[in-house]
Design a protein around this motif. Structure first.
Motif, PDB file in Angstrom:
ATOM      1  N   ALA A   1       1.191  34.287  20.595  1.00 45.59           N
ATOM      2  CA  ALA A   1       1.413  33.194  19.649  1.00 45.59           C
ATOM      3  C   ALA A   1       0.565  33.346  18.390  1.00 45.59           C
ATOM      4  N   ASP A   2      -0.601  33.998  18.491  1.00 45.76           N
ATOM      5  CA  ASP A   2      -1.479  34.166  17.328  1.00 45.76           C
ATOM      6  C   ASP A   2      -1.125  35.391  16.488  1.00 45.76           C
ATOM      7  N   GLY A   3      -0.014  36.061  16.786  1.00 45.25           N
ATOM      8  CA  GLY A   3       0.434  37.202  15.999  1.00 45.25           C
ATOM      9  C   GLY A   3       0.045  38.556  16.550  1.00 45.25           C
ATOM     10  N   ARG A   4      -0.799  38.603  17.595  1.00 43.91           N
ATOM     11  CA  ARG A   4      -1.147  39.895  18.176  1.00 43.91           C
ATOM     12  C   ARG A   4       0.073  40.528  18.829  1.00 43.91           C
TER      13      ARG A   4
ATOM     14  N   VAL B   1      -3.434  47.214  21.412  1.00 43.51           N
ATOM     15  CA  VAL B   1      -3.299  45.839  20.938  1.00 43.51           C
ATOM     16  C   VAL B   1      -3.593  45.819  19.446  1.00 43.51           C
ATOM     17  N   TYR B   2      -2.722  45.155  18.676  1.00 46.03           N
ATOM     18  CA  TYR B   2      -2.831  45.064  17.225  1.00 46.03           C
ATOM     19  C   TYR B   2      -2.867  43.596  16.809  1.00 46.03           C
ATOM     20  N   ASP B   3      -3.507  43.329  15.656  1.00 47.95           N
ATOM     21  CA  ASP B   3      -3.500  41.967  15.131  1.00 47.95           C
ATOM     22  C   ASP B   3      -2.190  41.721  14.390  1.00 47.95           C
TER      23      ASP B   3
ATOM     24  N   LEU C   1       4.340  43.910  30.595  1.00 46.31           N
ATOM     25  CA  LEU C   1       3.183  43.268  29.977  1.00 46.31           C
ATOM     26  C   LEU C   1       3.647  42.068  29.167  1.00 46.31           C
ATOM     27  N   TRP C   2       2.755  41.065  29.078  1.00 51.28           N
ATOM     28  CA  TRP C   2       3.044  39.856  28.319  1.00 51.28           C
ATOM     29  C   TRP C   2       1.747  39.118  28.025  1.00 51.28           C
ATOM     30  N   PHE C   3       1.804  38.232  27.048  1.00 50.82           N
ATOM     31  CA  PHE C   3       0.704  37.332  26.751  1.00 50.82           C
ATOM     32  C   PHE C   3       1.020  35.983  27.375  1.00 50.82           C
ATOM     33  N   ASP C   4       0.004  35.336  27.976  1.00 49.29           N
ATOM     34  CA  ASP C   4       0.228  34.002  28.524  1.00 49.29           C
ATOM     35  C   ASP C   4      -0.021  32.951  27.452  1.00 49.29           C
ATOM     36  N   ARG C   5       0.099  31.684  27.817  1.00 45.54           N
ATOM     37  CA  ARG C   5      -0.052  30.577  26.859  1.00 45.54           C
ATOM     38  C   ARG C   5      -1.484  30.431  26.365  1.00 45.54           C
ATOM     39  N   ASP C   6      -2.456  31.046  27.058  1.00 51.64           N
ATOM     40  CA  ASP C   6      -3.855  30.999  26.638  1.00 51.64           C
ATOM     41  C   ASP C   6      -4.243  32.224  25.804  1.00 51.64           C
ATOM     42  N   GLY C   7      -3.268  33.104  25.512  1.00 51.04           N
ATOM     43  CA  GLY C   7      -3.535  34.281  24.696  1.00 51.04           C
ATOM     44  C   GLY C   7      -4.066  35.479  25.454  1.00 51.04           C
TER      45      GLY C   7
ATOM     46  N   GLY D   1      -8.842  39.612  28.045  1.00 52.70           N
ATOM     47  CA  GLY D   1      -9.113  38.634  27.002  1.00 52.70           C
ATOM     48  C   GLY D   1      -8.711  39.150  25.632  1.00 52.70           C
ATOM     49  N   THR D   2      -8.949  38.333  24.606  1.00 55.86           N
ATOM     50  CA  THR D   2      -8.520  38.684  23.254  1.00 55.86           C
ATOM     51  C   THR D   2      -9.220  39.911  22.689  1.00 55.86           C
ATOM     52  N   ASP D   3     -10.402  40.237  23.182  1.00 55.33           N
ATOM     53  CA  ASP D   3     -11.100  41.429  22.688  1.00 55.33           C
ATOM     54  C   ASP D   3     -10.932  42.636  23.608  1.00 55.33           C
TER      55      ASP D   3
END
Length: 194
Positions: free
Chosen positions: A38-41, A54-56, A113-119, A143-145
């Motif tokens: 959701a944050d564009g990553r 992983v990219y921003d 692979l997927w991102f969950d609602r918490d990123g 995590g995000t990092d």
């Protein structure tokens, strides 16, 4: 990456996109996966190796997640099912070119692979078939990092690919042996087990 696994590689905006048609047929051949947060990553991986980039939102590299891991060996039943799948594909299309020798000995290490609602990034792995044991699916969660947070398992046949997981609860689609789908809720415990 073995040359035979990649038929074409094209760089777009600093992100490598791979199109594969060499090596092995589905469901155990190489596959290019992408997930969007959701944050564009953006996360991308070729399933033949456990390496996720992983990219921003501007396609700048954020992290690379790697593990030296091979996928589990195919069982005799999985090989028979793959042969049946290939025979059906050949019957449906004259362009289907795979043969029995194209079936790999091992499954790819990454299944989805997927991102969950918490990123958080979930990297679903192919798990081995365990005779006389309940069959499970599993994922490593990052995590995000890019730090490894935990590994999770849940009963086989539940798909969380839509990323419907928040905190320790996930909503997934469970498909039974007759192909009937239903929505199920899984609570993941402190040790990541659903």
């Amino acid at each position: 990456m073995p040359r035979a696994q990649v038929a074409e590689l094209e760089a777009v905006g600093g992100l490598a996109w791979a199109y594969t048609n060499a090596g092995a047929p589905p469901p155990y051949g190489s596959n290019w996966l992408m997930a969007f947060a959701a944050d564009g990553r953006v996360a991308g991986a070729l399933t033949t190796t456990y390496r996720v980039s992983v990219y921003d939102s501007l396609l700048r590299s954020v992290s690379t997640i790697e593990q030296d891991e091979e996928g589990p060996r195919l069982t005799a039943a999985e090989r028979r099912n793959t042969l049946a799948h290939m025979a059906e594909r050949r019957r449906q299309s004259r362009y289907y070119v795979y043969g029995e020798n194209d079936i790999p000995e091992r499954k790819p290490p990454i299944r989805n692979l997927w991102f969950d609602r918490d990123g958080r990034l979930w990297v679903e792995r192919h798990l081995p078939h365990l005779p006389n044991e309940p069959q499970e699916q599993g994922a490593d969660v990052y995590g995000t990092d890019g730090e490894h947070l935990f590994s999770a398992t849940w009963p086989r046949g539940i798909d969380f690919g839509l990323g419907a997981i928040r905190s320790n609860t996930g909503l997934g689609i469970q498909t039974d042996v007759l192909g009937i789908e239903r929505v199920v809720r899984v609570r993941f415990g402190p040790d990541g087990i659903g």
